[in-house]
Design an enzyme around this catalytic site. Structure first.
Site, mmCIF file in Angstrom:
data_model
loop_
_atom_site.group_PDB
_atom_site.id
_atom_site.type_symbol
_atom_site.label_atom_id
_atom_site.label_comp_id
_atom_site.label_asym_id
_atom_site.label_seq_id
_atom_site.Cartn_x
_atom_site.Cartn_y
_atom_site.Cartn_z
ATOM 1 N N ASP A 101 37.868 41.696 37.478
ATOM 2 C CA ASP A 101 39.235 41.161 36.550
ATOM 3 C C ASP A 101 40.359 41.559 37.681
ATOM 4 O O ASP A 101 40.611 41.180 38.552
ATOM 5 C CB ASP A 101 38.749 41.788 35.297
ATOM 6 C CG ASP A 101 39.887 41.269 34.308
ATOM 7 O OD1 ASP A 101 39.636 40.188 33.775
ATOM 8 O OD2 ASP A 101 40.826 42.095 34.068
ATOM 9 N N ARG A 102 41.225 42.730 36.906
ATOM 10 C CA ARG A 102 42.218 42.888 37.446
ATOM 11 C C ARG A 102 41.863 43.707 38.866
ATOM 12 O O ARG A 102 42.779 43.568 39.783
ATOM 13 C CB ARG A 102 43.271 44.013 36.561
ATOM 14 C CG ARG A 102 43.543 43.268 35.315
ATOM 15 C CD ARG A 102 44.361 42.150 35.187
ATOM 16 N NE ARG A 102 45.601 42.326 35.923
ATOM 17 C CZ ARG A 102 46.114 41.065 36.082
ATOM 18 N NH1 ARG A 102 45.911 39.754 35.876
ATOM 19 N NH2 ARG A 102 47.420 41.073 36.630
ATOM 20 N N HIS A 146 46.960 35.702 26.574
ATOM 21 C CA HIS A 146 47.244 37.290 27.012
ATOM 22 C C HIS A 146 48.099 37.057 28.309
ATOM 23 O O HIS A 146 48.863 37.777 28.499
ATOM 24 C CB HIS A 146 46.374 38.345 27.024
ATOM 25 C CG HIS A 146 45.395 37.811 28.024
ATOM 26 N ND1 HIS A 146 44.514 36.650 28.142
ATOM 27 C CD2 HIS A 146 44.739 38.592 29.302
ATOM 28 C CE1 HIS A 146 43.573 36.829 28.899
ATOM 29 N NE2 HIS A 146 44.029 37.752 29.712
ATOM 30 N N TYR A 206 50.192 42.784 34.582
ATOM 31 C CA TYR A 206 50.098 41.491 34.404
ATOM 32 C C TYR A 206 51.377 40.623 34.633
ATOM 33 O O TYR A 206 51.349 39.679 35.031
ATOM 34 C CB TYR A 206 49.772 41.159 32.893
ATOM 35 C CG TYR A 206 48.080 41.251 32.353
ATOM 36 C CD1 TYR A 206 47.618 39.967 32.406
ATOM 37 C CD2 TYR A 206 47.634 42.463 32.407
ATOM 38 C CE1 TYR A 206 46.241 40.093 32.277
ATOM 39 C CE2 TYR A 206 46.167 42.374 32.074
ATOM 40 C CZ TYR A 206 45.499 41.401 32.006
ATOM 41 O OH TYR A 206 44.048 41.316 31.782
ATOM 42 N N HIS A 266 31.908 38.314 30.626
ATOM 43 C CA HIS A 266 32.945 38.723 31.550
ATOM 44 C C HIS A 266 32.548 40.062 31.926
ATOM 45 O O HIS A 266 32.736 40.551 33.104
ATOM 46 C CB HIS A 266 34.219 38.709 30.598
ATOM 47 C CG HIS A 266 35.184 39.372 31.608
ATOM 48 N ND1 HIS A 266 35.818 38.563 32.748
ATOM 49 C CD2 HIS A 266 36.182 40.236 31.460
ATOM 50 C CE1 HIS A 266 36.693 38.917 33.174
ATOM 51 N NE2 HIS A 266 36.907 40.211 32.456
#
Length: 286
Positions: A101-102, A146, A206, A266
């Site tokens: 993910d990030r 988001h 983000y 995920h």
């Protein structure tokens, strides 16, 4: 909460930022980077298996968990530089790098910026930033609401999320886990507690992906920069669901690519750690 059997250190990154880092095992180093809305704890089961024959390094990214949370500096370039500095401080001039993910976006940037340091690269359930924005369009983009919320200027996103942080971050923990048992209650509580104290920095992370990170990726694309090391990408089959070829999106960035889909949700490293551990070991033989 801590990863059992791992030692914890406060290790300097860059720009005066200090990261919380769990280190275990011995052998060739592997760095594991967590995603959103998690901390290094997401690697607890994978890390324990890899530590049998590797030095495993699990930091909280800047802005997350127990790491420092500066007001600025959330480009993936800065966050990747932290990772390289941490590994170097621990005595490792080269290492394999796995991100989810990030953390996968940080790993991607580290691979581009530090090709002589990152020997092998794995990215879990992301597209490169430019490709991510390119495929998000029409009603299908609602799944990434988001991304758009936290891309807004400083102020509103932070206030909105802070007003109901447990509900906001808990939504993703619940919706993205295809098996409710993936994240046990104590781990879920630890994630929510960490996020509760990190709203501005998570939003800044983000926001960078809608601003400076795009510029950095565009520059690399224009210059023909690619990932030189062996790369493995594991993703849910959301490319089919959203109408794009995920492997084709990755291939221009990673000539030596192995791409596969998973039936796990995920949070695949928590739902099916043997699958991810096996894939890491296979990557390290390439």
């Amino acid at each position: 909460m801590k990863i059992e059997g791992f030692e914890y250190q406060r290790v300097p990154g860059t720009d005066g930022v200090v990261l919380n880092v769990a280190v275990g095992g011995s052998g060739a180093p592997v760095v594991l980077l967590h995603g959103f809305p998690q901390t290094h704890l997401m690697w607890r089961r994978v890390a324990a298996e890899l530590a049998v024959d590797h030095t495993v390094i699990c930091p909280d990214l800047r802005g997350y968990g127990a790491s420092d949370k500066p007001d600025e500096g959330y480009s993936k370039r800065s966050m990747a530089a932290d990772v390289v500095a941490v590994a170097d401080a621990l005595g490792h001039s080269q290492f394999a790098l796995v991100g989810h993910d990030r953390g996968a976006l940080v790993a991607f940037r580290a691979g581009l910026d530090h090709p002589d340091v990152v020997t092998h690269l794995m990215c879990l359930d992301v597209l490169p930033t430019l490709d991510m924005w390119d495929v998000m369009h029409g009603t299908s983009a609602a799944v990434g609401f988001h991304l758009y919320l936290m891309a807004q200027p400083v102020g509103l996103p932070e206030r909105m999320i802070a007003a109901s942080s447990d509900e906001f971050f808990g939504y993703f923990l619940d919706q993205w886990a295809s098996d409710p048992a993936t994240i046990p209650p104590d781990v879920r509580a630890a994630y929510l507690e960490a996020c509760r104290h990190a709203v501005p920095s998570i939003v800044a992370d983000y926001r960078a992906s809608a601003t400076v990170d795009v510029t950095h990726d565009e520059d690399d694309l224009a210059q023909g920069n690619k990932l030189r090391m062996p790369v493995t990408v594991i993703q849910q089959d959301w490319g089919s669901a959203l109408g794009f070829d995920a492997a084709a999106r990755w291939k221009p960035w990673a000539p030596d690519l192995h791409h596969q889909t998973t039936t796990s949700g995920h949070f695949m490293a928590e739902q099916n750690p043997p699958e991810i551990t096996t894939a890491i070991r296979q990557l390290l033989t390439r």
